[in-house]
Design a protein around this motif. Structure first.
Motif, mmCIF file in Angstrom:
data_model
loop_
_atom_site.group_PDB
_atom_site.id
_atom_site.type_symbol
_atom_site.label_atom_id
_atom_site.label_comp_id
_atom_site.label_asym_id
_atom_site.label_seq_id
_atom_site.Cartn_x
_atom_site.Cartn_y
_atom_site.Cartn_z
ATOM 1 N N TYR A 33 36.383 46.092 31.966
ATOM 2 C CA TYR A 33 35.061 45.719 31.463
ATOM 3 C C TYR A 33 34.300 47.007 31.132
ATOM 4 N N ILE A 34 33.698 47.040 29.940
ATOM 5 C CA ILE A 34 33.043 48.263 29.465
ATOM 6 C C ILE A 34 31.581 47.989 29.106
ATOM 7 N N PHE A 35 30.739 48.987 29.341
ATOM 8 C CA PHE A 35 29.289 48.815 29.246
ATOM 9 C C PHE A 35 28.689 49.826 28.279
ATOM 10 N N PRO A 37 36.537 42.196 36.973
ATOM 11 C CA PRO A 37 37.170 43.382 36.409
ATOM 12 C C PRO A 37 38.198 44.010 37.345
ATOM 13 N N ASP A 38 39.285 44.503 36.772
ATOM 14 C CA ASP A 38 40.231 45.321 37.530
ATOM 15 C C ASP A 38 39.817 46.789 37.473
ATOM 16 N N MET A 39 39.016 47.112 36.458
ATOM 17 C CA MET A 39 38.490 48.463 36.282
ATOM 18 C C MET A 39 37.295 48.378 35.345
ATOM 19 N N VAL A 40 36.390 49.365 35.439
ATOM 20 C CA VAL A 40 35.211 49.395 34.561
ATOM 21 C C VAL A 40 34.972 50.810 34.061
ATOM 22 N N ALA A 41 34.199 50.890 32.974
ATOM 23 C CA ALA A 41 33.715 52.176 32.466
ATOM 24 C C ALA A 41 32.446 51.908 31.678
#
Length: 294
Positions: free
Chosen positions: A4-6, A81-85
């Motif tokens: 998931y990206i912001f 999410p398994d990972m975010v940035a």
């Protein structure tokens, strides 16, 4: 794996967040809390203000943070999410969405960050410019050879790098970059040199605020702009968040690392689709989408 990206500054649009406010009681509650925390009605500007109103750094940064984080809260159990940035400012949104920062603390830090950055911008004539169509190494070399302060600021995707620094130095670098074969090298409509040494006063002020704030371990790793690798330690997250103001946003490198670590699907949480476009140019085989609620 799901990443998931912001998004960061520049993703704002007139009317942002209004659909969330009108259709979800949880969102309404959080937006009203944000008005109290900030001491002014940011919802009036987000929902009814002009694009000029939204462009003010003190408004833009909290507005994008609110849109992203409140959307993640409204997603509820589907936000897994398994990972975010996050891209620049978006890193704060990612941290609040994954429980590393509380909603209140995250918003207060973003408001202070915007205030400190605005002050640093006003202290010196500075700007940023987008450079298209050159290898990163060529841009880096020309920045190093240009007199004055001018540095790579955003590694957005292959062939798209933003430079940042003193107005005169950035203008001169743009001329040199065009001579070196850049398809475009154009100044951006920003108030100052974000992610450059000229943000040092803002970095020092923000460091004090970050160090006084409680950080928890996030629910999944965050790939931070400064390191581009998976981070979960609250202390490391703080250190990287402070360094981010004067260091480049390594978005290209972060996305590549996330893919190398198993990311197959990228979901953008917040206003706009800028990051989806960048991810598509960095890694063509991955899927991208916008987070949405019924």
């Amino acid at each position: 794996m799901n990443a998931y990206i912001f998004p960061g500054q520049g993703a704002q649009f007139v009317g942002m967040g209004l659909d969330l406010y009108e259709n979800h009681p949880k969102a309404q509650e959080l937006f009203e809390a944000a008005n109290e925390i900030l001491g002014f009605s940011i919802t009036d500007i987000m929902f009814e203000g002009t694009s000029e109103d939204l462009k003010q750094t003190k408004v833009t940064q909290p507005a994008i943070f609110l849109h992203s984080v409140i959307l993640s809260k409204v997603l509820g159990d589907t936000f897994k999410p398994d990972m975010v940035a996050g891209h620049s400012l978006g890193e704060f949104s990612a941290l609040a969405a994954t429980g590393c920062l509380s909603f209140e603390d995250g918003l207060q830090l973003v408001a202070k960050r915007a205030q400190y950055m605005q002050k640093a911008c006003e202290a010196q004539s500075s700007t940023m410019a987008a450079v298209l169509g050159l290898e990163d190494a060529v841009v880096e070399k020309i920045c190093q050879e240009t007199p004055g302060v001018v540095v790579p600021a955003n590694y957005n995707c292959p062939g798209q790098l933003v430079i940042s620094g003193e107005l005169e130095a950035v203008n001169l670098a743009c001329e040199n970059l065009k001579e070196a074969g850049a398809r475009r090298a154009l100044l951006l409509p920003v108030g100052g040199a974000f992610h450059s040494p000229l943000m040092e006063p803002a970095r020092e002020a923000l460091a004090a605020a970050i160090n006084a704030t409680a950080f928890q371990e996030p629910t999944c790793p965050i790939y931070q702009n400064v390191t581009t690798t998976a981070v979960t330690s609250p202390e490391d997250i703080k250190t990287n968040l402070i360094a981010q103001l004067t260091a480049p946003v390594k978005w290209t490198q972060s996305v590549r690392q996330m893919v190398a670590d198993g990311a197959k699907h990228f979901t953008e949480v917040g206003p706009g689709k800028v990051l989806q476009g960048l991810v598509g140019k960095i890694e063509r085989k991955v899927e991208t989408a916008s987070a949405s609620v019924a």
